[in-house]
Enzyme design. Structure first.
Site, short mmCIF file in Angstrom:
data_model
loop_
_atom_site.label_atom_id
_atom_site.label_comp_id
_atom_site.label_asym_id
_atom_site.label_seq_id
_atom_site.Cartn_x
_atom_site.Cartn_y
_atom_site.Cartn_z
N SER A 1 3.14 -1.19 2.76
CA SER A 1 4.23 -1.83 2.04
C SER A 1 3.79 -3.22 1.59
O SER A 1 2.79 -3.76 2.05
CB SER A 1 5.46 -1.93 2.94
OG SER A 1 5.95 -0.64 3.27
N ASP B 1 -6.48 4.02 4.32
CA ASP B 1 -5.81 5.06 3.52
C ASP B 1 -6.69 6.31 3.42
O ASP B 1 -6.20 7.44 3.56
CB ASP B 1 -5.53 4.53 2.11
CG ASP B 1 -4.43 3.49 2.08
OD1 ASP B 1 -3.88 3.16 3.15
OD2 ASP B 1 -4.11 2.99 0.99
N HIS C 1 -4.62 -7.32 -1.35
CA HIS C 1 -4.30 -7.78 0.00
C HIS C 1 -4.80 -9.20 0.22
O HIS C 1 -4.81 -9.69 1.35
CB HIS C 1 -4.93 -6.86 1.06
CG HIS C 1 -4.59 -5.42 0.89
ND1 HIS C 1 -5.40 -4.54 0.23
CD2 HIS C 1 -3.49 -4.72 1.28
CE1 HIS C 1 -4.84 -3.35 0.22
NE2 HIS C 1 -3.69 -3.42 0.85
N HIS D 1 3.48 -3.81 -1.80
CA HIS D 1 2.95 -3.63 -3.16
C HIS D 1 4.01 -3.09 -4.11
O HIS D 1 3.69 -2.60 -5.19
CB HIS D 1 1.76 -2.68 -3.14
CG HIS D 1 0.66 -3.08 -2.21
ND1 HIS D 1 0.05 -4.31 -2.29
CD2 HIS D 1 0.09 -2.44 -1.16
CE1 HIS D 1 -0.88 -4.41 -1.34
NE2 HIS D 1 -0.86 -3.29 -0.63
N LYS E 1 -5.55 5.35 -2.87
CA LYS E 1 -6.25 4.13 -3.25
C LYS E 1 -7.44 3.94 -2.30
O LYS E 1 -7.34 4.21 -1.11
CB LYS E 1 -5.33 2.91 -3.17
CG LYS E 1 -4.11 2.99 -4.08
CD LYS E 1 -3.35 1.68 -4.15
CE LYS E 1 -2.92 1.12 -2.81
NZ LYS E 1 -2.08 2.04 -2.02
#
Length: 330
Positions: free
Chosen positions: A54, A109, A218, A56, A104
């Site tokens: 979260s 991820d 980030h 983004h 991504k």
């Protein structure tokens, strides 16, 4: 710390409850952290699933709906969702035609989606995966082996989502998603650092009067720091960095994206400079999207993403979409 929150520990759950109230057309599972289009699974259609940390927003939950994602999995702030979330999402949207994971390129991820694919396949769900790695700024960074996945994620989710909406088989939807990623490049710039709710202070040090060229979503370091530049100078640097990596041979989609704290007044002004550079470089622009779509909490800054398109990709981009953050043609 000045944030519109209760406590850092409930930020994501609170946001999901608010999203559910604002968008009854979605099925929002607050406890298990899964956002699904309300009519899923849709018979005869491939389900697209994406997700990530979260912070983004509107990526990815804001892109769930007809013509785009079938489901999204939000993790904690700047933290990958867990495999159980992704497997649950895959089961929720699987109509028997298979599921495409759009990932991504961040290490957490990638690892968690790989594990989720194994869990889903154990339950009889056919899964394909596409990795988004469009950022030309750096090769490796704090969270990534290889290039980072940034603005092209929107192009992949929209265009592949349109193909899935038309009933294209899994193999074709996957091929289109790969084509979009391979045809896309991005470059980002930070004017200020973001502040996470848990930390309550800037995630990195960016002195007043300086900017970071090639920043990640980030706050990962970019290519270099410089004294503050004008919009014109930033556009020259960012667009040329993209074009040096992938000189277009066909018209392009343009995404001028804000990092979360950049107002549209500035973004539209920056877009004017981006279009100037593209005109000078004789790049034909097919479509342009301007706004905050792939953000980094309250970071000030912008990114530019270009995607080469042929007639089919442009048709799929123009196809109807109805999500909280992107909608046209319906």
């Amino acid at each position: 710390m000045r944030m519109l929150i209760n406590v850092p520990e409930t930020v994501v759950a609170d946001a999901l409850r608010g999203m559910a109230a604002a968008h009854p057309e979605l099925s929002v599972d607050v406890e298990n952290r899964v956002i699904v289009r309300g009519d899923a699974p849709v018979a005869g259609k491939v389900g697209l699933v994406s997700g990530g940390g979260s912070g983004h927003e509107p990526l990815h939950g804001g892109f769930v709906g007809p013509g785009m994602l079938a489901a999204a999995c939000p993790g904690e702030v700047f933290t990958s969702p867990v495999p159980d979330q992704m497997a649950r999402a895959a089961a929720a949207v699987n109509s028997g035609e298979g599921v495409l994971f759009i990932i991504k390129n961040y290490t957490g991820d990638v690892l968690n989606f790989d594990m989720a694919a194994e869990l889903a396949e154990d339950e009889g769900v056919r899964v394909a995966k596409v990795l988004v790695n469009d950022d030309v700024a750096v090769t490796d960074s704090l969270y990534t082996a290889g290039r980072r996945g940034t603005g092209a994620t929107l192009f992949v989710e929209k265009i592949a989502g349109a193909a899935a909406e038309e009933g294209a088989p899994l193999e074709r939807v996957e091929a289109i998603a790969r084509q979009v990623n391979e045809s896309s490049r991005s470059f980002g710039v930070a004017l200020s650092a973001s502040t996470t709710p848990a930390k309550g202070s800037p995630t990195f040090d960016l002195p007043s009067g300086e900017l970071e060229l090639g920043i990640g979503i980030h706050g990962e370091p970019g290519r270099e720091r410089r004294a503050m530049m004008t919009s014109r100078e930033i556009a020259d640097f960012a667009v040329n960095a993209v074009l040096e990596d992938l000189p277009p041979t066909s018209p392009v989609l343009v995404l001028v994206n804000g990092m979360g704290a950049t107002p549209l007044l500035e973004l539209y002004g920056f877009n004017a400079e981006v279009q100037r550079v593209l005109t000078e470089r004789r790049v034909v622009v097919a479509r342009t999207l301007v706004g905050n779509y792939v953000t980094s909490l309250d970071m000030a800054g912008c990114s530019v993403t270009l995607c080469q398109v042929d007639e089919e990709l442009l048709r799929l981009w123009d196809a109807p979409v109805q999500t909280p953050a992107l909608r046209w043609g319906r």
